[in-house]
Motif scaffolding. Structure first.
Motif, mmCIF file in Angstrom:
data_model
loop_
_atom_site.group_PDB
_atom_site.id
_atom_site.type_symbol
_atom_site.label_atom_id
_atom_site.label_comp_id
_atom_site.label_asym_id
_atom_site.label_seq_id
_atom_site.Cartn_x
_atom_site.Cartn_y
_atom_site.Cartn_z
ATOM 1 N N SER E 58 37.551 -40.799 5.645
ATOM 2 C CA SER E 58 37.116 -41.159 4.281
ATOM 3 C C SER E 58 37.709 -42.494 3.884
ATOM 4 C CB SER E 58 37.550 -40.090 3.286
ATOM 5 O OG SER E 58 36.889 -38.886 3.543
ATOM 6 N N GLN E 94 31.739 -35.940 -0.279
ATOM 7 C CA GLN E 94 31.930 -34.524 0.014
ATOM 8 C C GLN E 94 31.564 -33.677 -1.199
ATOM 9 O OE1 GLN E 94 36.021 -35.190 1.325
ATOM 10 N NE2 GLN E 94 35.606 -34.036 3.192
ATOM 11 N N ASP E 164 29.810 -39.543 3.380
ATOM 12 C CA ASP E 164 31.086 -38.895 3.669
ATOM 13 C C ASP E 164 30.916 -37.383 3.692
ATOM 14 O OD1 ASP E 164 33.669 -38.182 4.030
ATOM 15 O OD2 ASP E 164 34.502 -39.403 2.408
ATOM 16 N N GLU E 165 30.623 -36.858 4.872
ATOM 17 C CA GLU E 165 30.388 -35.424 5.052
ATOM 18 C C GLU E 165 29.396 -34.872 4.048
ATOM 19 O OE1 GLU E 165 33.994 -33.209 5.405
ATOM 20 O OE2 GLU E 165 35.100 -35.028 5.890
HETATM 21 MG MG LIG Z 1 37.322 -37.133 4.104
#
Ligand SMILES: [Mg+2]
Ligand SMILES: Nc1ncnc2c1ncn2[C@@H]1O[C@H](COP(=O)(O)OP(=O)(O)OP(=O)(O)O)[C@@H](O)[C@H]1O
Ligand SMILES: Nc1ncnc2c1ncn2[C@@H]1O[C@H](COP(=O)(O)OP(=O)(O)OP(=O)(O)O)[C@@H](O)[C@H]1O
Ligand SMILES: [Mg+2]
Lengths: 308, 251, 255, 255, 251
Positions: E58, E94, E164-165
């Motif tokens: 991240s 996220q 990010d994910e």
């Molecule tokens: Mg992360």
């Protein structure tokens, strides 16, 4: 009918804390005659032989003293003439037990010297600052009346305290300041002013009064006598020692000695019993207050002013 | 290491709980989420629930946890109503729900008594975060936070563990580690486990039974009898995964 | 229906109960009615005040002052809260001073206020404004400072800046807290007004209250107390209504 | 080091600037020094007040009253806030009444307070208590109501209830908001005290201020204004210190 | 449908951006997260970053986004510094970061001008949430929220998309759908994509290049030249997945 003695818990509680413990609760304002009495120690001395002690309670203004009396938080106090009128108009139980000697020079109506105003007649339509219902307000009304101006023909500016009046006057937010000692003296000394009522009393003696709550007066007339006598005694001393009193009061109030001297020089200390003349003057004042709308109904001041 | 069979475990584990859901309906306002759903979960069984987003998986878990009341129908634990059975259930959520005002160790120790600190430390060690024990949760990465939450759920040695997508924020390796860890703990402690996941692979790896929820009802209910420990390369698991995915795709 | 009724009634049990007990005490003269008049006496006086138009006359003035003061003081508090929430420099520069001024009682400020603003409306509005400024300031500041930094970052990422960032993210994010401040300010507003309306006026509920106190008219005192309570409740209801409108999205309001 | 110094200086630019401008005005007699005395005059009076022990004598009394009032009023406000945050019934039952009382100005309450509590310490402490009660009440309520429901659910899941749930989740979750209320209450505390200390007393900073005002001791008025400002700042610093201690975990405080 | 090759796309897509990271260090206080990291991303390339939790993925994304400054080293876009190049980058997180005070459609339209509503509606349709457009985000399930966030990132037609994910909260099916969607949009719009994921399968499915971050540095950097559209059953992908997993396990 103010003779009935209420039997509430409150009252009996007060009795336990007050009379039966032999404590007398005196209410005073800074710098007035009871304050001088307090400093003199005369009252304590006189009461000691009777087994009483004194509790002194300071109040910020006369109405608060009266409120303390009415709610039976104090037994004896000293306040201006208006306070008694309001209490009676508000149907609050109270007894006038004595009066100070007249002090007509202790109130006045001031204008700035450079204002071009020279007599009461000039005040029509002007802004007059007063504490609503104060002795100086009454004086100003009487003065206007004599000059043929009705109270509605000027703009009254109701102020909160003497300091506010002084500030508003000094910064020319108002044209005229009606005031009372020692603030009257202070303004006269600090600023270039003319006192438009100087030398005239318009039949107004400007007395202040000694009040007790109903119960105390009924149960302890002898103590009332004693306190008045003690006050008179300390007053006599004060008359004879004015320079000392000036120092004392000046220190208490935090006001210059020159100002206090001026205020004290023009008055005489002393206690009068309530008499017909005093009642008549007070009755006239109450009637004017009614006309001005300061109190909602006509009152008979004699009801609160027993002569004995 | 010999792994006890389900039957064996059922006998030597009195702690685990058997769950019965009968004709469950659940609506929020006008929206019907679950419709006439029936499900029986054996004591000590590992049941995994899969289904699309919004299909009502979390709702089902919350019903079992007693956090929501069904609109109609009945849920019993060991034949008792939720309230009567004083089962010790714990739950892990999609979000970690770590209390930001407690350090990691204190979060894990939440609700524990006695020697909570030792227990909490031991469990933190299991999830590999012992060294973070005195940090504030907000200083951890998302994955680390979720691992703390797992430790918190496991430290209670629950008789029923409810897991609502607890691993979706973990990285691939930790995820596998955690899957193994959950499986190991489940085998040792013998609690009943109810896991919601989006990862069909994860489902086939862990489940005794896989349940698919679609349109508020169970549309697939497959036993998974593959021996544990399981390996992803196992052909039977691959087939099962494929079957479930196809079923999901179909609708 | 029935349950809804009960919910409507419950909040009024204490106020109405108090009045009943008070009437009971007065009827039985447990406390002298000369000190605390009976509800019925108060009601009569109230009726007269309303009928003579006097009450409306005073209220109109007070409401005007209250509103103007609220707008000015609330506006300044809001802007300062935003500025100090966003700019560390502005915060450093002004917060200490504001916290200092905040603690100065209105009463003590009076002489200065008269010098600066005179004895007319300016002075009264200034006092109200300075009174309402602080709750709005503090709560706006708190609201801005507590916005999830992730939202701001996200907003910047999507090209929001300046006014747009403020309008779309900062303001709505701080709004729940600002409403707390507003509701508080509405209370302060009335309290300050009673002090403000002792300056050179002959109109306003504060004037009514003060003269009643000076002239020991306990029925009028009680009427003004009740008036303030009602004012407060009404202001609060309006604020609540606004809150519900503006915070429809908030979890407390989604049904 | 240098930057740190600058950060320490910035907050004091306005206060010190104000004093300098004021000295300038006074030296040039732009406003009569009788109305607004020069800073130096004030300083001299201040020195005398301190040296004579008078200031300490008044402050001691005020601090005692303030503290007792804060404890009582803050305690009640806190408990009511918690109760109304948790129980819908309690909220319905009391909130309307509280909001009503909240808006009654201290000044208007004075006659009733004297009837109930007399003119001694009880009355003064009551006024302070009722003043500080509301900010604490409102902010505690707000704090409790805004706790993430997920936390409470989670806590219950882990067997927390009653006192434990309160101690572990509700209280710490509401704490940031309660501190806002406390800081606000500390301001109110001093403001109320000035009113309270007009009731039959000859001791206390409020008394000092009121008599100074009545007798036009503008230097003492200014000293009390400054005293209130300093009191406020000190109270605020203490509250901030407590806040930092209690909210170490909060994102604003993690470094 | 003919899929354009990387080279082809690079020529007809002027919008995409080429990124160069040179000797990047990044520390938070005493903690070094990234150490002397070098990375070149071609214009229009799809780079996927994998790595353990807390490895700094991240952080790397935030550096590229310009949300953090590197402690030392340099990042350039098309040979310009971050500030000079006015690239339009968008990011998905996220957590969804949907503004709770805006309806779904208004969240998607955030920062758009002109006919934002049509664009937002169209993009919402792409993620299958058109019918939810007037709801508050808090009434959606976690997965639904994340899909709205994806719509918000895509509606801007960015030249660089940072992810990010973003898919870790989506269910299996939607996830595959979304992977396909992202791939399709990437192919059509030709932006440069930088995706962080924990799912190695997802990585091999989407990436032109896969980067493994360990101990603050790149320890694996594999080209993935398998033809698109890719299928999970592809042997080369399976081998690549295995290789990456083994590398991760090893440390
Ligand atoms: Mg992360
Ligand atoms: N408290 C609630 N009020 C109203 N609607 C709700 C509530 N909780 C859930 N829903 C709705 O119920 C449906 C199912 O939600 P649920 O959270 O159970 O889905 P899910 O299967 O867990 O989804 P995901 O995989 O995205 O977590 C959703 O459409 C959601 O909008
Ligand atoms: N603002 C910050 N202050 C201090 N430490 C930080 C900060 N941001 C990240 N870190 C630390 O840097 C490390 C890397 O964090 P990062 O969020 O980049 O990891 P990640 O690879 O994205 O992890 P995950 O897969 O769990 O999201 C972590 O140990 C984290 O604690
Ligand atoms: Mg869910």
């Amino acid at each position: 009918g103010c003779g009935s003695s209420p039997n509430s818990d409150k009252t009996s509680g007060q009795n336990e804390n007050g009379s039966s413990d032999k404590i007398i609760r005196m209410g005073y304002q800074k710098g007035n005659t009871i304050n001088i009495l307090k400093e003199s120690g005369i009252l304590e001395e006189k009461l000691k032989e009777k087994g009483y002690t004194v509790e002194w309670k300071e109040f910020v203004h006369g109405n608060a003293v009266v409120e303390g009396l009415v709610t039976k938080n104090i037994d004896f106090g000293h306040a201006a003439d208006g306070a008694g009128i309001y209490a009676q108009a508000g149907n609050k139980p109270l007894v006038y037990v004595g009066a100070d000697l007249p002090n007509p020079e202790g109130v006045g109506v001031l204008v700035h010297k450079d204002s071009g105003l020279t007599s009461i007649k000039d005040l029509k339509g002007k802004k007059i600052g007063v504490l609503q219902g104060g002795n100086h307000h009454y004086l100003a009304v009487l003065a206007l009346e004599e000059a043929g101006i009705s109270a509605e023909d000027v703009e009254w500016v109701y102020l909160n305290d003497a300091a506010q009046g002084r500030t508003a006057f000094e910064t020319n937010k108002i044209d005229v300041l009606a005031s009372y000692d020692p603030f009257l003296a202070g303004t006269e000394i600090d600023l270039e002013t003319i006192n438009l009522t100087e030398g005239k009393d318009y039949g107004y003696p400007n007395r202040t009064f000694y009040y007790t709550n109903e119960e105390f007066n009924q149960e302890h007339p002898e103590l009332v006598e004693l306190i008045l006598a003690a006050t008179d005694e300390s007053d006599k001393w004060a008359n004879e020692n004015k320079p000392e009193v000036v120092k004392l009061v000046s220190k208490m109030l935090g006001i210059d000695e020159a100002i206090i001297a001026k205020a004290i020089e023009r008055r005489e200390y002393g206690v009068n019993k309530i008499n017909e003349e005093i009642i008549a003057a007070q009755q006239k004042q109450a009637d004017v207050y009614y006309e001005l709308g300061l109190i909602p109904a006509k009152i008979d001041v004699a009801e609160y002013m027993p002569i004995n | 290491m010999g792994v006890p069979s389900l039957a064996e475990r059922s006998t030597h584990q009195k702690k685990a709980v058997q769950i019965l859901l009968q004709q469950i309906d659940k609506s929020f306002g006008d929206k019907t989420v679950l419709k006439n759903l029936n499900l029986e979960i054996e004591s000590g069984e590992f049941v995994v629930i899969v289904g699309k987003s919004g299909s009502g998986k979390s709702t089902l878990l919350r019903l079992v946890a007693g956090l929501e009341e069904p609109t109609s129908g009945q849920i019993t634990f060991n034949d008792q109503s939720i309230k009567d059975s004083k089962l010790s259930a714990t739950m892990m959520y999609q979000d970690s729900r770590l209390l930001p005002w407690k350090t990691v160790i204190n979060n894990v120790g939440l609700g524990l008594k006695g020697d909570w600190k030792e227990k909490a430390e031991k469990t933190l060690d299991l999830v590999g975060l012992y060294s973070f024990k005195d940090q504030w949760p907000s200083t951890l990465s998302g994955g680390q936070q979720q691992r703390v939450a797992l430790a918190r759920a496991l430290v209670h040695k629950p008789s029923l563990l409810l897991l609502d997508e607890p691993l979706s924020a973990l990285d691939a390796l930790t995820r596998m580690d955690m899957q193994n860890l959950i499986e190991k703990l489940w085998l040792n402690q013998g609690f009943t486990a109810l896991l919601v996941t989006h990862d069909v692979r994860e489902a086939v790896k862990l489940a005794d039974r896989i349940i698919l929820i679609e349109d508020g009802d169970i549309t697939l209910n497959i036993k998974n009898t593959v021996k544990r420990p399981r390996d992803f390369s196992d052909v039977m698991l691959a087939q099962m995964e494929k079957k479930i995915l196809e079923k999901i795709m179909e609708s | 229906m029935n349950k809804k009724m009960v919910l409507k009634i419950i909040p009024w049990i204490i106020p109405i109960g108090t009045i009943l007990i008070w009437q009971l005490i007065a009827s039985n003269e447990w406390i002298s009615t000369r000190l605390v008049p009976a509800p019925f006496t108060v009601l009569t006086s109230f009726y007269q005040l309303v009928m003579s138009g006097e009450l409306f006359y005073h209220m109109e003035m007070s409401l005007t002052r209250a509103l103007i003061g609220l707008l000015i003081g609330g506006g300044i508090g809001f802007i300062l809260g935003i500025a100090n929430g966003l700019s560390k420099f502005s915060y450093l520069f002004t917060d200490t001073s504001l916290q200092m001024i905040r603690n100065i009682p209105n009463l003590a400020l009076m002489p200065l206020v008269i010098i600066w603003f005179g004895i007319d409306e300016g002075a009264k509005i200034f006092l109200v404004a300075i009174g309402v400024m602080f709750p709005i300031y503090i709560n706006t500041l708190h609201g801005i400072k507590n916005i999830d930094a992730g939202f701001i970052e996200m907003g910047k990422m999507y090209g929001l800046k300046g006014w747009a960032l403020f309008k779309e993210i900062l303001l709505p994010g701080a709004l729940p807290s600002i409403f707390v401040g507003l509701r508080y300010a509405l209370g302060i507003m009335w309290i300050t007004l009673i002090v403000a309306e002792t300056i050179a006026t002959s109109r306003g509920v504060g004037y009514l209250a003060m003269t009643a106190q000076q002239f020991m008219q306990s029925d009028i005192i009680l009427i003004t107390i009740i008036l303030y309570a009602v004012f407060g409740k009404v202001a609060d209801l309006i604020a609540q209504w606004g809150e519900r409108k503006a915070l429809r999205w908030h979890k407390s309001y989604i049904k």
